[in-house]
Scaffold this motif. Structure first.
Motif, mmCIF file in Angstrom:
data_model
loop_
_atom_site.group_PDB
_atom_site.id
_atom_site.type_symbol
_atom_site.label_atom_id
_atom_site.label_comp_id
_atom_site.label_asym_id
_atom_site.label_seq_id
_atom_site.Cartn_x
_atom_site.Cartn_y
_atom_site.Cartn_z
ATOM 1 N N LEU A 22 -10.187 9.079 0.005
ATOM 2 C CA LEU A 22 -9.396 8.306 0.972
ATOM 3 C C LEU A 22 -9.312 9.048 2.303
ATOM 4 N N ARG B 210 -4.302 4.905 6.686
ATOM 5 C CA ARG B 210 -5.695 4.471 6.884
ATOM 6 C C ARG B 210 -5.745 3.001 7.299
ATOM 7 N N LEU C 116 -7.947 0.669 -0.048
ATOM 8 C CA LEU C 116 -6.933 0.614 -1.103
ATOM 9 C C LEU C 116 -7.442 1.126 -2.451
ATOM 10 N N GLN C 117 -8.756 1.089 -2.681
ATOM 11 C CA GLN C 117 -9.322 1.576 -3.932
ATOM 12 C C GLN C 117 -9.630 3.072 -3.893
ATOM 13 N N SER C 118 -9.586 3.664 -2.714
ATOM 14 C CA SER C 118 -9.893 5.089 -2.569
ATOM 15 C C SER C 118 -8.644 5.926 -2.808
ATOM 16 N N GLN C 119 -8.856 7.132 -3.301
ATOM 17 C CA GLN C 119 -7.750 8.046 -3.607
ATOM 18 C C GLN C 119 -8.081 9.444 -3.112
ATOM 19 N N GLY C 120 -7.048 10.230 -2.868
ATOM 20 C CA GLY C 120 -7.189 11.653 -2.581
ATOM 21 C C GLY C 120 -8.175 11.983 -1.478
ATOM 22 N N PRO D 136 -0.174 7.100 1.911
ATOM 23 C CA PRO D 136 -1.488 7.565 2.404
ATOM 24 C C PRO D 136 -2.417 6.398 2.776
ATOM 25 N N HIS D 137 -2.345 5.323 2.025
ATOM 26 C CA HIS D 137 -3.165 4.151 2.331
ATOM 27 C C HIS D 137 -2.692 3.479 3.614
ATOM 28 N N ALA E 187 0.839 -1.188 0.000
ATOM 29 C CA ALA E 187 0.000 0.000 0.000
ATOM 30 C C ALA E 187 0.881 1.247 0.000
ATOM 31 N N SER E 188 0.393 2.314 -0.635
ATOM 32 C CA SER E 188 1.119 3.590 -0.663
ATOM 33 C C SER E 188 1.075 4.237 0.724
#
Length: 171
Positions: free
Chosen positions: A145, A72, A138-142, A68-69, A65-66
């Motif tokens: 997220l 979370r 993991l599917q959420s962005q910006g 930011p992920h 995971a990146s």
């Protein structure tokens, strides 16, 4: 190296349950995979003979995971861990990977089949239970997220797996 009594009990537990597994050569470790409600759950079980202990661990199959992920996922692990009585979620910060671990110390060197079976059920059930929430993260962005309400996601009953008793082939 001779096989410990506890590792023999672990092998017997998996054989009696009809669970497929492989052993790791030269170590008292087995690997197994189970089709659960939301995902396939891969795990490894390691025997620590001198402690009469076993540890069962499943890592998320979703990969790295990146940053930011990871934040979370760490919140998810923290919130879920507060509700658990057995085992815990962890996050490997460098890899960005979620895992569930449960360890048990036995009073006898041969262990206990029912406890071993229960630990496997726990690892599979907990990793499967958290799988859809991890996927949402993991599917959420910006902004999506950042705006996820992890506490509310954990309350969603539509994400809970079926709690009927599993058959012998699947814990």
């Amino acid at each position: 190296m001779a096989q410990s009594q506890l590792f023999t009990t672990v092998i017997n537990t998996f054989d009696e349950a009809g669970w497929a597994f492989t052993t790791v050569e030269g170590r008292e470790v087995i690997r197994a995979g189970f089709e659960a409600h939301h995902a396939r759950v891969e795990l490894h079980l390691q025997v620590f003979d001198t402690l009469a202990a076993i540890s069962v661990v499943s890592e998320s199959p979703r990969g790295t995971a990146s940053p930011p992920h990871r934040e979370r996922l760490a919140e998810l692990a923290m919130r879920v861990n507060r509700t658990l009585t057995v085992g815990n979620f962890e996050i490997d910060w460098d890899e960005g990977r979620l895992a569930f671990r449960v360890t048990n110390l036995f009073p006898k060197p041969e262990g206990d089949i029912s406890i071993i079976r229960g630990l496997v059920h726990t690892v599979v059930g907990e990793m499967d239970r958290i799988s859809p929430i991890e996927a949402i993260i993991l599917q959420s962005q910006g902004a999506v997220l950042a705006g996820l309400d992890i506490r509310r996601l954990l309350e969603r009953e539509d994400l809970l797996p079926d709690v009927s008793l599993p058959d012998a082939a699947n814990p």
